[in-house]
Write an enzyme that holds these catalytic residues in place. Structure first.
Site, PDB file in Angstrom:
ATOM      1  N   PRO A  11      -7.757 -11.372  -5.162  1.00  0.00           N
ATOM      2  CA  PRO A  11      -7.866 -11.135  -6.588  1.00  0.00           C
ATOM      3  C   PRO A  11      -6.902 -10.078  -7.127  1.00  0.00           C
ATOM      4  O   PRO A  11      -6.636  -9.078  -6.464  1.00  0.00           O
ATOM      5  CB  PRO A  11      -9.312 -10.660  -6.764  1.00  0.00           C
ATOM      6  CG  PRO A  11      -9.706 -10.141  -5.433  1.00  0.00           C
ATOM      7  CD  PRO A  11      -8.978 -10.994  -4.432  1.00  0.00           C
ATOM      8  N   ASN A  12      -6.423 -10.363  -8.312  1.00  0.00           N
ATOM      9  CA  ASN A  12      -5.570  -9.458  -9.106  1.00  0.00           C
ATOM     10  C   ASN A  12      -4.144  -9.324  -8.577  1.00  0.00           C
ATOM     11  O   ASN A  12      -3.314  -8.684  -9.208  1.00  0.00           O
ATOM     12  CB  ASN A  12      -6.215  -8.065  -9.254  1.00  0.00           C
ATOM     13  CG  ASN A  12      -7.546  -8.145  -9.965  1.00  0.00           C
ATOM     14  OD1 ASN A  12      -7.611  -8.725 -11.047  1.00  0.00           O
ATOM     15  ND2 ASN A  12      -8.596  -7.626  -9.373  1.00  0.00           N
ATOM     16  N   ARG A  19       0.506  -4.667 -12.809  1.00  0.00           N
ATOM     17  CA  ARG A  19      -0.709  -3.965 -12.416  1.00  0.00           C
ATOM     18  C   ARG A  19      -0.369  -2.650 -11.717  1.00  0.00           C
ATOM     19  O   ARG A  19       0.230  -2.658 -10.639  1.00  0.00           O
ATOM     20  CB  ARG A  19      -1.447  -4.884 -11.441  1.00  0.00           C
ATOM     21  CG  ARG A  19      -2.685  -4.287 -10.864  1.00  0.00           C
ATOM     22  CD  ARG A  19      -3.235  -5.143  -9.731  1.00  0.00           C
ATOM     23  NE  ARG A  19      -4.427  -4.544  -9.221  1.00  0.00           N
ATOM     24  CZ  ARG A  19      -4.955  -4.798  -8.034  1.00  0.00           C
ATOM     25  NH1 ARG A  19      -4.389  -5.692  -7.240  1.00  0.00           N
ATOM     26  NH2 ARG A  19      -6.032  -4.201  -7.647  1.00  0.00           N
ATOM     27  N   TYR A  24       1.208  -0.153  -6.796  1.00  0.00           N
ATOM     28  CA  TYR A  24       1.547  -1.409  -6.103  1.00  0.00           C
ATOM     29  C   TYR A  24       3.027  -1.773  -6.175  1.00  0.00           C
ATOM     30  O   TYR A  24       3.438  -2.776  -5.597  1.00  0.00           O
ATOM     31  CB  TYR A  24       0.710  -2.559  -6.678  1.00  0.00           C
ATOM     32  CG  TYR A  24      -0.781  -2.352  -6.454  1.00  0.00           C
ATOM     33  CD1 TYR A  24      -1.296  -2.333  -5.161  1.00  0.00           C
ATOM     34  CD2 TYR A  24      -1.657  -2.149  -7.515  1.00  0.00           C
ATOM     35  CE1 TYR A  24      -2.649  -2.122  -4.932  1.00  0.00           C
ATOM     36  CE2 TYR A  24      -3.017  -1.942  -7.303  1.00  0.00           C
ATOM     37  CZ  TYR A  24      -3.495  -1.931  -6.010  1.00  0.00           C
ATOM     38  OH  TYR A  24      -4.833  -1.725  -5.777  1.00  0.00           O
ATOM     39  N   ASN A  75      -3.892 -10.633   2.466  1.00  0.00           N
ATOM     40  CA  ASN A  75      -4.186  -9.491   1.605  1.00  0.00           C
ATOM     41  C   ASN A  75      -5.346  -9.934   0.726  1.00  0.00           C
ATOM     42  O   ASN A  75      -5.150 -10.632  -0.273  1.00  0.00           O
ATOM     43  CB  ASN A  75      -2.979  -9.091   0.756  1.00  0.00           C
ATOM     44  CG  ASN A  75      -3.275  -7.849  -0.090  1.00  0.00           C
ATOM     45  OD1 ASN A  75      -4.417  -7.409  -0.174  1.00  0.00           O
ATOM     46  ND2 ASN A  75      -2.243  -7.309  -0.720  1.00  0.00           N
ATOM     47  N   ALA A  78      -9.478  -6.560  -3.265  1.00  0.00           N
ATOM     48  CA  ALA A  78     -10.758  -5.841  -3.276  1.00  0.00           C
ATOM     49  C   ALA A  78     -11.807  -6.503  -2.380  1.00  0.00           C
ATOM     50  O   ALA A  78     -12.717  -5.824  -1.878  1.00  0.00           O
ATOM     51  CB  ALA A  78     -11.275  -5.747  -4.707  1.00  0.00           C
ATOM     52  N   GLU A  99      -3.692  -8.352   8.651  1.00  0.00           N
ATOM     53  CA  GLU A  99      -4.144  -7.870   7.339  1.00  0.00           C
ATOM     54  C   GLU A  99      -3.021  -7.030   6.721  1.00  0.00           C
ATOM     55  O   GLU A  99      -2.423  -6.194   7.406  1.00  0.00           O
ATOM     56  CB  GLU A  99      -5.397  -7.005   7.526  1.00  0.00           C
ATOM     57  CG  GLU A  99      -5.909  -6.377   6.246  1.00  0.00           C
ATOM     58  CD  GLU A  99      -7.171  -5.533   6.484  1.00  0.00           C
ATOM     59  OE1 GLU A  99      -7.518  -5.256   7.658  1.00  0.00           O
ATOM     60  OE2 GLU A  99      -7.785  -5.153   5.474  1.00  0.00           O
ATOM     61  N   HIS A 101      -1.926  -4.692   3.191  1.00  0.00           N
ATOM     62  CA  HIS A 101      -2.166  -4.084   1.882  1.00  0.00           C
ATOM     63  C   HIS A 101      -0.872  -3.433   1.430  1.00  0.00           C
ATOM     64  O   HIS A 101      -0.213  -2.748   2.236  1.00  0.00           O
ATOM     65  CB  HIS A 101      -3.263  -3.014   1.938  1.00  0.00           C
ATOM     66  CG  HIS A 101      -4.581  -3.563   2.345  1.00  0.00           C
ATOM     67  ND1 HIS A 101      -5.389  -4.267   1.487  1.00  0.00           N
ATOM     68  CD2 HIS A 101      -5.215  -3.561   3.540  1.00  0.00           C
ATOM     69  CE1 HIS A 101      -6.466  -4.661   2.125  1.00  0.00           C
ATOM     70  NE2 HIS A 101      -6.392  -4.247   3.381  1.00  0.00           N
ATOM     71  N   ARG A 108      -6.721   6.529  -0.750  1.00  0.00           N
ATOM     72  CA  ARG A 108      -7.316   6.220  -2.046  1.00  0.00           C
ATOM     73  C   ARG A 108      -8.833   6.460  -1.993  1.00  0.00           C
ATOM     74  O   ARG A 108      -9.315   7.176  -1.133  1.00  0.00           O
ATOM     75  CB  ARG A 108      -6.931   4.786  -2.434  1.00  0.00           C
ATOM     76  CG  ARG A 108      -5.401   4.615  -2.477  1.00  0.00           C
ATOM     77  CD  ARG A 108      -4.990   3.219  -2.857  1.00  0.00           C
ATOM     78  NE  ARG A 108      -5.414   2.902  -4.209  1.00  0.00           N
ATOM     79  CZ  ARG A 108      -5.478   1.664  -4.688  1.00  0.00           C
ATOM     80  NH1 ARG A 108      -5.129   0.638  -3.918  1.00  0.00           N
ATOM     81  NH2 ARG A 108      -5.877   1.452  -5.927  1.00  0.00           N
TER      82      ARG A 108
HETATM   83  C1  DQA Z   1      -4.812  -3.934  -2.026  1.00  0.00           C
HETATM   84  C2  DQA Z   1      -5.727  -2.714  -1.850  1.00  0.00           C
HETATM   85  C3  DQA Z   1      -7.136  -3.010  -2.334  1.00  0.00           C
HETATM   86  O1  DQA Z   1      -7.948  -1.857  -2.187  1.00  0.00           O
HETATM   87  C4  DQA Z   1      -7.124  -3.396  -3.793  1.00  0.00           C
HETATM   88  O2  DQA Z   1      -8.421  -3.743  -4.221  1.00  0.00           O
HETATM   89  C5  DQA Z   1      -6.163  -4.488  -4.088  1.00  0.00           C
HETATM   90  C6  DQA Z   1      -4.839  -4.435  -3.460  1.00  0.00           C
HETATM   91  C7  DQA Z   1      -3.346  -3.615  -1.669  1.00  0.00           C
HETATM   92  O3  DQA Z   1      -2.587  -4.560  -1.457  1.00  0.00           O
HETATM   93  O4  DQA Z   1      -2.969  -2.451  -1.637  1.00  0.00           O
HETATM   94  O5  DQA Z   1      -6.400  -5.363  -4.902  1.00  0.00           O
HETATM   95  O6  DQA Z   1      -5.265  -4.963  -1.162  1.00  0.00           O
END
Ligand code: DQA
Length: 145
Positions: A11-12, A19, A24, A75, A78, A99, A101, A108
């Protein structure tokens, strides 16, 4: 036969570029897709790249990867920190999972310090921005060779 790697984004991540660029970076998801395709062709890997905002859809993509992919880069955004359903789907995959990020969740909020995905992943790359995807592809290539 060419190995296929599913690169799944949660998501997002469709809003990368707009964003929180201070967290990011400024690259968009399609920039990251292009980076992955370039690195995939350099390494001789087929890339299957997806993004979804839905938890159930991410579970579906993981289940598809079970049939179609030789490795998974995930990735989960959240959902990494919340989703037992994604953890359960990952546990029944028998291909390597890396994984990724973009940010470093350990620098954080506390709620980002735990990841269900990490419990199922072979390795974790975080805090290196879009380059993390390139490094994950190189790692998967090594694991598969
Ligand atoms: C994320 C880190 C997560 O905590 C966050 O909710 C994201 C992006 C990252 O790529 O840094 O949506 O996965």
């Amino acid at each position: 036969m060419t190995k296929k790697i599913a690169i799944l984004n949660g998501p997002n991540l469709n809003l990368l570029g707009e964003r929180e660029p201070e967290v990011y970076g400024t690259q968009t998801l399609s920039d990251i897709e292009q980076l992955c395709r370039n690195e995939g062709s350099r390494l001789g890997l087929d890339i299957d790249f997806h993004q979804t905002n839905g938890e159930g859809q991410l579970v579906d993509l993981i289940q598809e990867a079970r049939k179609n992919a030789d490795g998974v880069i995930l990735n989960a955004g959240a959902y990494s920190h919340t989703s037992v359903a994604i953890f359960d789907a990952l546990k029944i995959l028998n291909v390597p999972i890396i994984e990724v990020h973009l940010s470093n969740p350990f620098q954080r909020e506390d709620f980002r310090h735990y990841s269900f995905v990490s419990q199922a992943a072979k390795g974790v790359i975080c805090g290196l921005g879009a380059q993390g995807y390139r490094l994950a592809l190189a790692a998967i290539k090594d694991l598969l060779d």
